[in-house]
Design an enzyme around this catalytic site. Structure first.
Site, mmCIF file in Angstrom:
data_model
loop_
_atom_site.group_PDB
_atom_site.id
_atom_site.type_symbol
_atom_site.label_atom_id
_atom_site.label_comp_id
_atom_site.label_asym_id
_atom_site.label_seq_id
_atom_site.Cartn_x
_atom_site.Cartn_y
_atom_site.Cartn_z
ATOM 1 N N HIS A 148 13.223 -2.527 -2.533
ATOM 2 C CA HIS A 148 12.571 -2.677 -3.836
ATOM 3 C C HIS A 148 13.454 -3.545 -4.744
ATOM 4 O O HIS A 148 14.671 -3.324 -4.812
ATOM 5 C CB HIS A 148 12.373 -1.288 -4.447
ATOM 6 C CG HIS A 148 11.637 -1.321 -5.741
ATOM 7 N ND1 HIS A 148 10.272 -1.528 -5.808
ATOM 8 C CD2 HIS A 148 12.069 -1.202 -7.020
ATOM 9 C CE1 HIS A 148 9.897 -1.529 -7.085
ATOM 10 N NE2 HIS A 148 10.967 -1.330 -7.833
ATOM 11 N N ARG A 181 0.825 -1.214 0.000
ATOM 12 C CA ARG A 181 0.000 0.000 0.000
ATOM 13 C C ARG A 181 0.852 1.254 0.000
ATOM 14 O O ARG A 181 1.934 1.253 0.586
ATOM 15 C CB ARG A 181 -0.887 0.044 1.241
ATOM 16 C CG ARG A 181 -2.040 -0.787 1.020
ATOM 17 C CD ARG A 181 -3.019 -0.941 2.082
ATOM 18 N NE ARG A 181 -3.774 -2.079 1.645
ATOM 19 C CZ ARG A 181 -4.742 -2.022 0.755
ATOM 20 N NH1 ARG A 181 -5.147 -0.862 0.257
ATOM 21 N NH2 ARG A 181 -5.340 -3.116 0.352
HETATM 22 C C1 GRF Z 1 10.440 -8.134 -1.906
HETATM 23 O O1 GRF Z 1 10.927 -8.564 -3.133
HETATM 24 C C2 GRF Z 1 10.611 -6.662 -1.757
HETATM 25 O O2 GRF Z 1 11.666 -6.161 -2.501
HETATM 26 C C3 GRF Z 1 9.321 -6.105 -2.295
HETATM 27 O O3 GRF Z 1 8.340 -7.048 -1.918
HETATM 28 C C4 GRF Z 1 8.933 -8.329 -1.795
HETATM 29 C C5 GRF Z 1 8.519 -8.880 -0.474
HETATM 30 O O4 GRF Z 1 8.881 -10.225 -0.315
HETATM 31 N N1 GRF Z 1 9.074 -4.788 -1.769
HETATM 32 P P1 GRF Z 1 8.703 -10.933 1.097
HETATM 33 O O5 GRF Z 1 7.229 -10.795 1.488
HETATM 34 O O6 GRF Z 1 9.597 -10.263 2.075
HETATM 35 O O7 GRF Z 1 9.067 -12.372 0.866
#
Ligand code: GRF
Length: 208
Positions: free
Chosen positions: A109, A91
């Site tokens: 990210h 969000r």
């Molecule tokens: C990760 O790849 C992060 O970079 C992005 O969302 C994903 C989350 O993965 N913002 P997880 O839920 O921590 O396995």
């Protein structure tokens, strides 16, 4: 010791890496709360297993974003949270929220920002034909993946990479990088002024 909250929406592999790093003494800060907008997020199970308090809300129960954000802020204040770590939280936070925690919210990210912001970064990167990608840790502002960049780690793209294979390698990078950044931030070794971020390592200042 600084206290922080992790916001999640899904699997929570980064949350798991953060919990592990706290256990190993690699993050010297207290994880006081896990916040989720999704009651069935696997991340919540991980938090429960680690004995971490959870706050879950359903955005559909509220007329506007600021209504549930006010509740989150109340929870954060009750737990004495100093900073926030977004880990797969799907969000966008309003300026109402972001201004209350200005330069106190981190996000990770799976791309080299400012290229490929948004929810499909790995797919978009692969489709672009780029031959390298990476992971970015940045401060959160009101925009989508647009806040000041703290650190980036580069990963080459292989000719036979699929979204799955590349995501797997990027996750490995994330699980190492994010705890390191969180620890530095908790120790006030990451300074930000406008978009300029300085990381203090062993008394030196590294400007990126
Ligand atoms: C990760 O790849 C992060 O970079 C992005 O969302 C994903 C989350 O993965 N913002 P997880 O839920 O921590 O396995």
């Amino acid at each position: 010791m600084e206290r922080f909250a992790v916001f999640v929406s899904g699997n929570g592999s980064n949350l798991e890496a953060i919990i592990e790093a706290i256990g190993n003494g690699k993050i010297e800060a207290k994880l006081s709360l896990v916040v989720s907008d999704n009651a069935s997020a696997y991340a919540l199970k991980r938090a429960a297993k680690a004995g971490i308090e959870r706050f879950c809300f359903d955005p559909k129960d509220y007329c506007k974003r600021e209504d549930y954000e006010a509740l989150i802020i109340k929870e954060l204040k009750e737990k004495g949270v100093d900073f926030i770590v977004l880990a797969g939280f799907m969000r966008i936070l309003s300026s109402y929220f972001v201004n209350r925690y200005k330069n106190k919210i981190l996000n990770i990210h799976p791309a080299l920002l400012p290229s490929f912001p948004g929810a499909h970064a790995v797919r978009d990167t692969l489709r672009s034909g780029a031959d390298q990608t990476g992971v970015t840790v940045h401060f959160v502002n009101e925009g989508v993946d647009s806040g000041p960049i703290i650190v980036q780690d580069i990963e080459p793209i292989r000719v036979d990479d699929t979204e799955e294979t590349l995501t797997e390698r990027l996750h490995k990078i994330e699980h190492k990088l994010y705890p390191e950044v969180i620890d530095l931030f908790a120790k006030e070794k990451i300074l930000v002024e406008d978009r300029a971020v300085k990381i203090i390592i062993k008394g030196e200042q590294d400007e990126n």
